[in-house]
Write a protein that holds these residues in place. Structure first.
Motif, short mmCIF file in Angstrom:
data_model
loop_
_atom_site.label_atom_id
_atom_site.label_comp_id
_atom_site.label_asym_id
_atom_site.label_seq_id
_atom_site.Cartn_x
_atom_site.Cartn_y
_atom_site.Cartn_z
N HIS A 161 74.94 15.74 17.85
CA HIS A 161 74.75 15.43 19.26
C HIS A 161 73.29 15.49 19.69
O HIS A 161 72.99 15.27 20.87
CB HIS A 161 75.57 16.39 20.12
N ARG A 162 72.37 15.76 18.78
CA ARG A 162 70.97 15.88 19.16
C ARG A 162 70.39 14.53 19.55
O ARG A 162 70.89 13.48 19.13
CB ARG A 162 70.15 16.47 17.99
N ALA A 163 69.31 14.55 20.33
CA ALA A 163 68.57 13.33 20.62
C ALA A 163 67.88 12.84 19.35
O ALA A 163 67.50 13.64 18.48
CB ALA A 163 67.54 13.59 21.72
N ALA A 164 67.70 11.56 19.24
CA ALA A 164 67.23 10.97 17.99
C ALA A 164 65.84 11.45 17.59
O ALA A 164 65.54 11.61 16.41
CB ALA A 164 67.23 9.45 18.12
N ASP A 165 64.97 11.68 18.56
CA ASP A 165 63.57 12.01 18.24
C ASP A 165 63.23 13.48 18.43
O ASP A 165 62.06 13.86 18.40
CB ASP A 165 62.63 11.16 19.10
N VAL A 166 64.23 14.34 18.61
CA VAL A 166 63.95 15.74 18.89
C VAL A 166 63.53 16.47 17.62
O VAL A 166 64.00 16.16 16.52
CB VAL A 166 65.20 16.41 19.52
N THR A 167 62.62 17.42 17.77
CA THR A 167 62.23 18.28 16.65
C THR A 167 63.33 19.30 16.39
O THR A 167 63.79 19.98 17.31
CB THR A 167 60.92 19.01 16.94
N VAL A 168 63.75 19.40 15.14
CA VAL A 168 64.73 20.40 14.73
C VAL A 168 64.02 21.34 13.77
O VAL A 168 63.68 20.96 12.65
CB VAL A 168 65.95 19.75 14.05
N ALA A 169 63.76 22.56 14.22
CA ALA A 169 62.97 23.53 13.45
C ALA A 169 63.87 24.64 12.94
O ALA A 169 64.58 25.30 13.71
CB ALA A 169 61.86 24.11 14.31
N ALA A 170 63.85 24.85 11.64
CA ALA A 170 64.63 25.92 11.02
C ALA A 170 63.76 27.16 10.85
O ALA A 170 62.61 27.07 10.41
CB ALA A 170 65.15 25.47 9.66
#
Length: 203
Positions: A161-170
Motif C-alpha cells: 500500500h506504500r506510495a510508489a516513490d516513498v523511501t522505505v528504510a530498514a
C-alpha cells in the motif's frame, strides 16, 4: 556472518537474534540515541503534519524511542503497527510516547511478544499510502534491499500500500547490513535504504 553459505531464512533469523542478545543494555541504549542522529538525512524535507510510518522497538531491537521522539517533536504524524487483537490489525496513530502501552494476550495478560501500541482507532493497511517515509525493522538487509524480517510477512503485506516513490528504510545493527545475497521470495518487498547507528545507506 557468511550469508553466501546460508539459504535458510530460519537459520539466519536464529543467528541474528542470538548475536543481538549479546549486546549489553547500555550499548543498546546508546545505539538508539545514535540512530536518531543518523536518521537526519531521512527527515530532511519533511514538513509538520506529514505522515511517517515507523514502529515501536522491542526485545533486542535498537531502541526507537529517541527517533520516535524526534519525529513527534518535528510535528510529524506518526503511524505505528497495531498487530494483534483478532482482526484489529493495521496502523495506530501515535500522538505522544506516553500513549504506548503493553498489548494484552488472549488471556488478558500483557505479552512481551508484541510491541507496545497506542490507544485509539485502528487504521487499515491502506493508511500506509499516506506516508511520506516508511521506517521498518529488519534482522538483516543486503546490498540490493532484500530484507530479512521476523517471518510473519506483515510488512510485506503492508508495503503493498506504500506510495510508489516513498523511501522505505530498514533499521538494523551495523553488522546486519550485509553484501548478501539474502534469500528472497516473490512476495518480498525490497527496501530502498538501510539505517544503522553508524549511518544511512541508500540502496
Amino acid at each position: 556472518m557468511d550469508t553466501n553459505r546460508i539459504t535458510d531464512k530460519k537459520t539466519l533469523r536464529h543467528e541474528a537474534i542470538a548475536r543481538r542478545k549479546q549486546v549489553p543494555p547500555a550499548d543498546r541504549a546508546a545505539a538508539g540515541e545514535r540512530l536518531a542522529v543518523e536518521a537526519g538525512p531521512l527527515l530532511d524535507g519533511l514538513r509538520p503534519g506529514q505522515t511517517v510510518a515507523a514502529y515501536v522497538s522491542m526485545g533486542s531491537e535498537i531502541p526507537m524511542t529517541p527517533l520516535l521522539r524526534l519525529l513527534l517533536d518535528a510535528g510529524c504524524r506518526v503511524l505505528v503497527p497495531r498487530l494483534g487483537r483478532g482482526l484489529d490489525v493495521g496502523w495506530g496513530e501515535l500522538s505522544e510516547l506516553d500513549d504506548l502501552h503493553d498489548v494484552a494476550a488472549d488471556a488478558g495478560r500483557p505479552t512481551s511478544r508484541r510491541p507496545q501500541e497506542p490507544d485509539g482507532e485502528t487504521l487499515g493497511m491502506d493508511a500506509l499510502a499516506e506516508a511520506s517515509l516508511v521506517i521498518l525493522p529488519a534482522l538483516m538487509v543486503d546490498a540490493v534491499g532484500t530484507r530479512l524480517g521476523r517471518g510473519g510477512g506483515w510488512y510485506d503485506r503492508a508495503l503493498e500500500h506504500r506510495a510508489a516513490d516513498v523511501t522505505v528504510a530498514a533499521v538494523c545493527w551495523p553488522w546486519e547490513a550485509v553484501d548478501g545475497p539474502l534469500p528472497r521470495e516473490s512476495h518480498d518487498v525490497p527496501v530502498t535504504a538501510v539505517l544503522t547507528p553508524d549511518g544511512l545507506r541508500r540502496l
